[in-house]
Design an enzyme around this catalytic site. Structure first.
Site, mmCIF file in Angstrom:
data_model
loop_
_atom_site.group_PDB
_atom_site.id
_atom_site.type_symbol
_atom_site.label_atom_id
_atom_site.label_comp_id
_atom_site.label_asym_id
_atom_site.label_seq_id
_atom_site.Cartn_x
_atom_site.Cartn_y
_atom_site.Cartn_z
ATOM 1 N N GLU A 53 0.733 -1.107 0.005
ATOM 2 C CA GLU A 53 -0.088 -0.195 0.108
ATOM 3 C C GLU A 53 0.760 1.310 0.043
ATOM 4 O O GLU A 53 0.087 2.311 -0.492
ATOM 5 C CB GLU A 53 -1.014 -0.125 1.283
ATOM 6 C CG GLU A 53 -1.954 -1.028 1.103
ATOM 7 C CD GLU A 53 -3.179 -0.865 2.041
ATOM 8 O OE1 GLU A 53 -2.869 -0.247 3.077
ATOM 9 O OE2 GLU A 53 -3.935 -1.882 2.125
ATOM 10 N N PRO A 72 -16.889 -6.146 18.157
ATOM 11 C CA PRO A 72 -17.778 -6.439 17.107
ATOM 12 C C PRO A 72 -18.170 -5.354 16.273
ATOM 13 O O PRO A 72 -18.344 -4.110 16.880
ATOM 14 C CB PRO A 72 -19.110 -7.170 17.898
ATOM 15 C CG PRO A 72 -18.355 -7.583 19.014
ATOM 16 C CD PRO A 72 -17.407 -6.645 19.523
ATOM 17 N N GLU A 103 -4.098 7.263 -2.313
ATOM 18 C CA GLU A 103 -3.135 8.064 -2.136
ATOM 19 C C GLU A 103 -2.316 7.775 -0.809
ATOM 20 O O GLU A 103 -3.048 6.962 0.002
ATOM 21 C CB GLU A 103 -3.877 9.585 -2.042
ATOM 22 C CG GLU A 103 -3.260 10.735 -1.579
ATOM 23 C CD GLU A 103 -3.972 12.064 -1.408
ATOM 24 O OE1 GLU A 103 -3.287 12.966 -0.981
ATOM 25 O OE2 GLU A 103 -4.931 11.869 -1.743
#
Length: 129
Positions: A53, A72, A103
């Site tokens: 990433e 949860p 980005e």
């Protein structure tokens, strides 16, 4: 589902974030991270997702466990547990958006944007280490 997230801290004053390119939270800022593959450890997942990433390569020995987040509803896609890690960098590594990141940007810890998931909570915990 098991994921890993990375809080990359530069000069103890900035955090590296990615703008999400996919749903959920498309267009929102988030920590680099993603789903663990069956053939890797959670630490390898953190290092791989960070590289995919942001283009940053780190040794998994530099990872510091922040904690495990399992509330949860923390991810609208379903039950997801994440191991969050802090990585400190003192140099100025060049980060480049890749994979599903639209980005990538360094943000001052004093002026973070609204964040996806429970990433504000994770960053707060990382900065307290």
């Amino acid at each position: 589902m098991l994921t890993a997230d990375c809080v990359v801290v530069r000069h103890r004053a900035e955090v590296l974030l990615v703008r999400r390119g996919n749903e959920p939270y498309k267009g929102c800022w988030a920590l680099p991270g993603g789903f663990m593959e069956m053939v890797e450890s959670i630490e390898c997942c953190a290092v791989r997702e960070l590289m995919e990433e942001t283009g940053l390569a780190v040794d998994e020995k530099r990872l510091r466990l922040i904690g495990v987040y399992s509330a949860p509803g923390r991810d609208p896609r379903g039950r997801t547990v994440t191991a969050a890690y802090r990585i400190d960098v003192e140099d100025d590594p060049q980060a480049t958006a890749g994979d599903d990141a639209a980005e990538v940007r360094w943000w001052p810890v004093s002026a973070l944007p609204p964040l996806a998931f429970d990433h504000a909570e994770i960053i707060a915990a990382a900065l307290a280490l």
